[in-house]
Design a protein around this motif. Sequence first.
Motif, PDB file in Angstrom:
ATOM      1  N   ASP A 111      11.026   5.042   1.508  1.00  0.00           N
ATOM      2  CA  ASP A 111      10.091   6.151   1.309  1.00  0.00           C
ATOM      3  C   ASP A 111       9.618   6.148  -0.154  1.00  0.00           C
ATOM      4  OD1 ASP A 111       8.850   8.552   0.892  1.00  0.00           O
ATOM      5  OD2 ASP A 111      10.455   9.800   1.732  1.00  0.00           O
ATOM      6  N   PRO A 112       8.320   5.887  -0.387  1.00  0.00           N
ATOM      7  CA  PRO A 112       7.826   5.796  -1.767  1.00  0.00           C
ATOM      8  C   PRO A 112       8.040   7.088  -2.572  1.00  0.00           C
ATOM      9  CG  PRO A 112       6.190   4.949  -0.234  1.00  0.00           C
ATOM     10  CD  PRO A 112       7.261   5.594   0.591  1.00  0.00           C
ATOM     11  N   THR A 113       7.999   8.234  -1.898  1.00  0.00           N
ATOM     12  CA  THR A 113       8.221   9.506  -2.608  1.00  0.00           C
ATOM     13  C   THR A 113       9.666   9.586  -3.089  1.00  0.00           C
ATOM     14  OG1 THR A 113       6.815  10.354  -0.848  1.00  0.00           O
ATOM     15  CG2 THR A 113       7.635  11.948  -2.419  1.00  0.00           C
ATOM     16  N   GLU A 116      10.105   7.306  -6.037  1.00  0.00           N
ATOM     17  CA  GLU A 116       9.617   7.904  -7.281  1.00  0.00           C
ATOM     18  C   GLU A 116      10.659   8.873  -7.862  1.00  0.00           C
ATOM     19  OE1 GLU A 116       5.696   9.614  -6.969  1.00  0.00           O
ATOM     20  OE2 GLU A 116       5.496   9.533  -9.157  1.00  0.00           O
ATOM     21  N   ASP A 157       5.385   0.383   2.668  1.00  0.00           N
ATOM     22  CA  ASP A 157       4.135   0.872   2.077  1.00  0.00           C
ATOM     23  C   ASP A 157       4.030   0.364   0.630  1.00  0.00           C
ATOM     24  OD1 ASP A 157       1.783   2.178   1.679  1.00  0.00           O
ATOM     25  OD2 ASP A 157       2.602   4.218   1.849  1.00  0.00           O
ATOM     26  N   TYR A 158       3.437  -0.827   0.476  1.00  0.00           N
ATOM     27  CA  TYR A 158       3.487  -1.530  -0.810  1.00  0.00           C
ATOM     28  C   TYR A 158       2.592  -0.962  -1.896  1.00  0.00           C
ATOM     29  CZ  TYR A 158       6.737  -4.802   1.055  1.00  0.00           C
ATOM     30  OH  TYR A 158       7.879  -5.325   1.586  1.00  0.00           O
ATOM     31  N   ASN A 159       1.471  -0.284  -1.573  1.00  0.00           N
ATOM     32  CA  ASN A 159       0.600   0.179  -2.660  1.00  0.00           C
ATOM     33  C   ASN A 159       1.317   1.142  -3.597  1.00  0.00           C
ATOM     34  OD1 ASN A 159      -1.457  -1.521  -1.990  1.00  0.00           O
ATOM     35  ND2 ASN A 159      -2.603   0.004  -0.804  1.00  0.00           N
ATOM     36  N   PRO A 160       1.925   2.233  -3.074  1.00  0.00           N
ATOM     37  CA  PRO A 160       2.671   3.104  -3.999  1.00  0.00           C
ATOM     38  C   PRO A 160       3.897   2.417  -4.611  1.00  0.00           C
ATOM     39  CG  PRO A 160       2.912   3.868  -1.714  1.00  0.00           C
ATOM     40  CD  PRO A 160       1.854   2.798  -1.721  1.00  0.00           C
ATOM     41  N   ILE A 161       4.523   1.514  -3.870  1.00  0.00           N
ATOM     42  CA  ILE A 161       5.699   0.814  -4.406  1.00  0.00           C
ATOM     43  C   ILE A 161       5.283  -0.058  -5.596  1.00  0.00           C
ATOM     44  CG2 ILE A 161       7.500  -0.917  -3.914  1.00  0.00           C
ATOM     45  CD1 ILE A 161       7.580   0.175  -1.009  1.00  0.00           C
ATOM     46  N   ARG A 162       4.150  -0.759  -5.455  1.00  0.00           N
ATOM     47  CA  ARG A 162       3.649  -1.605  -6.551  1.00  0.00           C
ATOM     48  C   ARG A 162       3.298  -0.780  -7.780  1.00  0.00           C
ATOM     49  NH1 ARG A 162      -0.294  -4.163  -3.015  1.00  0.00           N
ATOM     50  NH2 ARG A 162       0.876  -5.748  -1.897  1.00  0.00           N
ATOM     51  N   ARG A 163       2.691   0.390  -7.532  1.00  0.00           N
ATOM     52  CA  ARG A 163       2.302   1.252  -8.650  1.00  0.00           C
ATOM     53  C   ARG A 163       3.556   1.668  -9.436  1.00  0.00           C
ATOM     54  NH1 ARG A 163       2.120   6.545  -9.176  1.00  0.00           N
ATOM     55  NH2 ARG A 163       2.522   6.957  -6.969  1.00  0.00           N
ATOM     56  N   LEU A 164       4.594   2.074  -8.719  1.00  0.00           N
ATOM     57  CA  LEU A 164       5.838   2.509  -9.364  1.00  0.00           C
ATOM     58  C   LEU A 164       6.547   1.329 -10.045  1.00  0.00           C
ATOM     59  CD1 LEU A 164       7.079   4.930  -6.560  1.00  0.00           C
ATOM     60  CD2 LEU A 164       6.425   5.592  -8.897  1.00  0.00           C
TER      61      LEU A 164
END
Length: 389
Positions: A111-113, A116, A157-164
Amino acid sequence: MKFVDLPAQQIRIRADLEKRLRAVLDHGQYVNGPEISELERTLAKDIGIRHALACSSGTDALLMALMAFDIGRGDAVITTPFSFFATVEAICLVGATPIFVDIDPTTFNLDPTALERTLHALSENDRSLPALRGGHSPRRVKPRAIIPVDLFGLPADYNPIRRLAKIHGLHIIEDAAQAFGARYFDKYAGALGDIGCTSFFPAKPLGCYGDGGMCFTDRDELASKMKSLRNHGEGEDPYHHVRTGLNARMDTFQAAVLLAKRSIFAEECATRSRNARRYKDLFGDHPHLTLPEVPEHHVSIWSQYSILAAASDHREMILKRLHAHQVPTAVYYPSPIHLQEAMAAQGYRKGDFPVSEECADRIFSLPIHPYLSAGEQSRVVDIVKQTGP
Ligand SMILES: *Cc1c(COP(=O)(O)O)cnc(C)c1O
């Protein structure tokens, strides 16, 4: 009915398989034969990546990836507690500390949230974080990488994972052991992190007849380092060693098997996806079952069709009934990794990752292999539907 039907698959490819295996017997290059580089070139092209390195298993692929980043003692690697044990085993084998992040209840992926929140807590040295409770402080364990797992064939879900990962300076190692052939936006699984790792264990969607795996990367320096790691840390020649590595080569026979299976793989993927749609239609809106969902911009390879029952006793009733009707089932996974006996020293407790724990209590998987018939699927669904909570 079978959970994975390798005999039905073999009938289709038997002639090609025999031809390819005979070719290996004839040339006799059982290690590093020409089939290895042919497989690497073919699969790299299939997923649109520069480098593919065949290796001995998915677990060794993960080890090679971690070692390529020099991750070891004093380092921490963030991952999900809801996966096959090998993901975490590889982290522990290199001497690093696994830090778990709970999963999203609809995709079963990291879970990307929650990721974070964990990264924030780590940077604040927040002692309420389960990973820091045991006395690890960020000074003692330095987060170096994230291993998202594309569970059941659905990419994380790679987009938020990559951002973090970018903000925190972390490498991404994709555990695509269950997801070769899947897609996320315009990219294939295996190409979604800095290094992608997959497995060709016989029960995976693309499997060989033994153990096998592969590492993928677009980065030349990582590819050449993993090539060296795969063969005892070799340098310019096989008896010049520049680092301590592994014996993690793939056998030529396994590459021959994979080349034969790859010729029908695209069609098998389409059939798996049809079977998933069929399950969805047959189940309809069921009040007590949570069927798997594929979020927008994701394409699942459906290595498993995993459903949540209403509760653990409901699951047990369903499994018992299916078993009585000779329908094979599986539970992936009956215990989240943080509660495994082997993890006792990490200091995690029940309640630390409630979503993973609840999924472990309620989840079960139905057969979805490409050789399942429509009649078999409707029989399975009828049995499950008749079992109320
Ligand atoms: C199968 C699997 C592995 C390990 O692969 P092997 O080839 O069996 O070593 C690692 N991670 C996940 C998520 C897997 O499903």
